[in-house]
Scaffold this motif. Structure first.
Motif, PDB file in Angstrom:
ATOM      1  N   CYS A 134      39.977 -24.674  55.787  1.00  9.15           N
ATOM      2  CA  CYS A 134      40.469 -25.930  55.786  1.00  9.15           C
ATOM      3  C   CYS A 134      39.333 -27.120  55.364  1.00  9.15           C
ATOM      4  CB  CYS A 134      40.724 -26.246  57.418  1.00  9.15           C
ATOM      5  SG  CYS A 134      42.044 -25.370  58.317  1.00  9.15           S
ATOM      6  N   LEU A 135      38.373 -26.906  55.548  1.00  9.07           N
ATOM      7  CA  LEU A 135      37.434 -27.906  55.236  1.00  9.07           C
ATOM      8  C   LEU A 135      37.041 -28.039  53.967  1.00  9.07           C
ATOM      9  CD1 LEU A 135      35.259 -28.547  58.737  1.00  9.07           C
ATOM     10  CD2 LEU A 135      37.363 -29.560  57.798  1.00  9.07           C
ATOM     11  N   VAL A 136      36.903 -26.764  53.018  1.00  7.84           N
ATOM     12  CA  VAL A 136      36.500 -26.692  51.782  1.00  7.84           C
ATOM     13  C   VAL A 136      37.501 -27.806  50.942  1.00  7.84           C
ATOM     14  CG1 VAL A 136      38.185 -24.562  51.226  1.00  7.84           C
ATOM     15  CG2 VAL A 136      36.071 -25.017  50.076  1.00  7.84           C
ATOM     16  N   ARG A 137      38.772 -27.782  51.389  1.00 10.12           N
ATOM     17  CA  ARG A 137      39.664 -28.790  50.822  1.00 10.12           C
ATOM     18  C   ARG A 137      39.060 -30.294  50.525  1.00 10.12           C
ATOM     19  NH1 ARG A 137      44.968 -27.034  50.079  1.00 10.12           N
ATOM     20  NH2 ARG A 137      45.288 -25.055  50.832  1.00 10.12           N
ATOM     21  N   PHE A 138      38.147 -30.608  51.717  1.00  7.82           N
ATOM     22  CA  PHE A 138      37.624 -32.104  51.869  1.00  7.82           C
ATOM     23  C   PHE A 138      36.124 -32.013  51.225  1.00  7.82           C
ATOM     24  CE2 PHE A 138      40.493 -31.507  55.320  1.00  7.82           C
ATOM     25  CZ  PHE A 138      41.664 -32.148  54.769  1.00  7.82           C
ATOM     26  N   GLY A 139      35.740 -30.962  50.556  1.00  6.98           N
ATOM     27  CA  GLY A 139      34.451 -30.977  49.953  1.00  6.98           C
ATOM     28  C   GLY A 139      33.392 -30.942  51.079  1.00  6.98           C
ATOM     29  N   ASP A 140      33.619 -30.385  52.094  1.00  6.62           N
ATOM     30  CA  ASP A 140      32.493 -30.142  53.453  1.00  6.62           C
ATOM     31  C   ASP A 140      31.531 -29.355  53.009  1.00  6.62           C
ATOM     32  OD1 ASP A 140      31.080 -29.833  55.559  1.00  6.62           O
ATOM     33  OD2 ASP A 140      32.643 -30.350  56.974  1.00  6.62           O
ATOM     34  N   PRO A 141      30.136 -29.730  52.800  1.00 11.18           N
ATOM     35  CA  PRO A 141      29.016 -28.751  52.449  1.00 11.18           C
ATOM     36  C   PRO A 141      28.959 -27.589  53.453  1.00 11.18           C
ATOM     37  CG  PRO A 141      28.025 -30.845  53.062  1.00 11.18           C
ATOM     38  CD  PRO A 141      29.748 -31.041  52.984  1.00 11.18           C
ATOM     39  N   GLY A 142      29.380 -27.956  54.766  1.00 12.69           N
ATOM     40  CA  GLY A 142      29.227 -26.944  55.886  1.00 12.69           C
ATOM     41  C   GLY A 142      30.006 -25.639  55.805  1.00 12.69           C
ATOM     42  N   THR A 143      30.837 -25.803  54.843  1.00 10.82           N
ATOM     43  CA  THR A 143      31.970 -24.658  54.609  1.00 10.82           C
ATOM     44  C   THR A 143      31.292 -23.344  54.221  1.00 10.82           C
ATOM     45  OG1 THR A 143      32.474 -25.494  52.430  1.00 10.82           O
ATOM     46  CG2 THR A 143      33.949 -26.078  54.092  1.00 10.82           C
ATOM     47  N   VAL A 144      30.243 -23.537  53.484  1.00  9.15           N
ATOM     48  CA  VAL A 144      29.506 -22.273  52.687  1.00  9.15           C
ATOM     49  C   VAL A 144      29.174 -21.551  53.866  1.00  9.15           C
ATOM     50  CG1 VAL A 144      27.672 -21.530  51.311  1.00  9.15           C
ATOM     51  CG2 VAL A 144      29.263 -23.279  50.453  1.00  9.15           C
ATOM     52  N   GLU A 145      28.377 -22.146  54.788  1.00  7.68           N
ATOM     53  CA  GLU A 145      27.973 -21.281  55.840  1.00  7.68           C
ATOM     54  C   GLU A 145      29.041 -20.697  56.836  1.00  7.68           C
ATOM     55  OE1 GLU A 145      24.662 -20.315  55.861  1.00  7.68           O
ATOM     56  OE2 GLU A 145      24.638 -21.636  53.959  1.00  7.68           O
ATOM     57  N   ASP A 146      30.157 -21.619  57.191  1.00  2.35           N
ATOM     58  CA  ASP A 146      31.129 -21.221  57.898  1.00  2.35           C
ATOM     59  C   ASP A 146      31.790 -19.801  57.341  1.00  2.35           C
ATOM     60  OD1 ASP A 146      31.308 -23.038  60.098  1.00  2.35           O
ATOM     61  OD2 ASP A 146      32.415 -24.542  58.669  1.00  2.35           O
ATOM     62  N   LEU A 147      31.892 -19.942  56.149  1.00  2.00           N
ATOM     63  CA  LEU A 147      32.654 -18.716  55.246  1.00  2.00           C
ATOM     64  C   LEU A 147      31.538 -17.572  55.373  1.00  2.00           C
ATOM     65  CD1 LEU A 147      34.518 -20.942  52.564  1.00  2.00           C
ATOM     66  CD2 LEU A 147      35.588 -19.655  54.433  1.00  2.00           C
ATOM     67  N   ARG A 148      30.452 -17.966  55.215  1.00  2.00           N
ATOM     68  CA  ARG A 148      29.502 -16.720  55.235  1.00  2.00           C
ATOM     69  C   ARG A 148      29.539 -16.144  56.546  1.00  2.00           C
ATOM     70  NH1 ARG A 148      24.863 -19.536  51.221  1.00  2.00           N
ATOM     71  NH2 ARG A 148      25.584 -18.517  49.350  1.00  2.00           N
ATOM     72  N   SER A 149      29.496 -16.742  57.492  1.00  2.00           N
ATOM     73  CA  SER A 149      29.504 -16.412  58.751  1.00  2.00           C
ATOM     74  C   SER A 149      30.919 -15.302  58.995  1.00  2.00           C
ATOM     75  CB  SER A 149      29.516 -17.296  60.027  1.00  2.00           C
ATOM     76  OG  SER A 149      29.762 -17.061  61.081  1.00  2.00           O
TER      77      SER A 149
END
Length: 273
Positions: free
Chosen positions: A190-205
């Protein structure tokens, strides 16, 4: 009930292989369950068979979404809803109705899909388990993300996290797997659509928590991670995820995921010129 076991086995096979690989088995299972249901006389047995029919038709609907057969998907969900109502199971009714909203999203009608999800959640929220409410909230967040509504998206994700119970699944809902890793996948997507930098860690998790049986879902996670890395200015780091996502999307026959991966590959290619 043997038919219940058969549907559960097909669900596990679908996660690994995709719907195309088990299409014949799915058609046979639906036919078997429909035949048993039509000829059942005792109310208790008929309700059990209606439950199995709803689960099986819903699985067929999800497979049809991924192969791009959206008219078939809609019809499968109509079939699933009718069976779920006969089974008189609020959780199952809410789940198959919520999944049907994804057909609308794939048809380019995300506002209607999100509205449907919100209506279903509001209607059934007091009659369904917390894990399903987590799923409903996360699905609402996905719809809001597609619509570009970041505030509503984040609020729904927060609600999903607050509702999430422990464990990976509930015995009464074998069709639903939602845990912390799945929710991290949803949050990142969801948040990758808004350029949230935290998405990388969410997705790696989310990727770290996958057990190797959700191949189609892994394709989606890697695609989202590729987008997140691209947004962070790391197109080279996205390349191996694109390759793996392409392989898994092809292996599982998901035209839905292949389309997303191809769009990402083009975006990465442009950034590397």
């Amino acid at each position: 009930m043997i038919l219940t076991t058969d549907t559960n086995n097909l669900r596990l096979m679908d996660r690994r292989l995709g719907g195309i690989a088990i299409a014949d088995k799915m058609r046979a299972q639906i036919s078997h369950v429909e035949h048993a249901h039509r000829h059942a006389v005792r109310p208790g047995i008929r309700a059990q068979l209606a439950h199995v029919l709803a689960e099986t038709a819903s699985l067929a609907g999800w497979q049809a979404i991924h192969t791009g057969a959206l008219n078939d998907a809609w019809n499968h969900y109509e079939h699933a809803k009718a069976a779920a109502r006969e089974a008189d199971d609020p959780a199952l009714i809410a789940y198959v109705s919520g999944e049907q909203a994804y057909v609308l999203m794939e048809l380019g009608r995300p506002a209607e899909g999100t509205e449907l999800l919100q209506y279903i959640h509001a209607t059934y929220r007091d009659r369904i388990p917390a894990r399903l409410r987590t799923w409903m909230s996360a699905a609402e967040a996905e719809g809001a993300a597609i619509l570009g509504d970041e505030t509503t998206c984040r609020t729904a994700l927060e609600q999903a996290a607050a509702l999430l119970p422990g464990g990976d699944a509930d015995p009464d809902m074998p069709y639903l797997s939602v845990n912390a890793h799945h929710l991290a996948r949803w949050r990142g997507s969801c948040l990758v659509r808004f350029g949230d930098p935290g998405t990388v860690e969410d997705l790696r998790s989310a990727l770290a928590g996958m057990d190797g049986t959700y191949n189609r879902a892994e394709s989606g996670v890697r695609c989202d991670l590729g987008y997140a890395l691209l947004a962070r200015g790391e197109p080279d780091a996205a390349q191996p995820h694109i390759q793996r996502a392409q392989h898994l999307a092809t292996m599982t026959g998901s035209s839905r995921q292949r389309r997303r991966v191809e769009e990402l590959a083009r975006a990465v290619s442009r950034s590397l010129r």
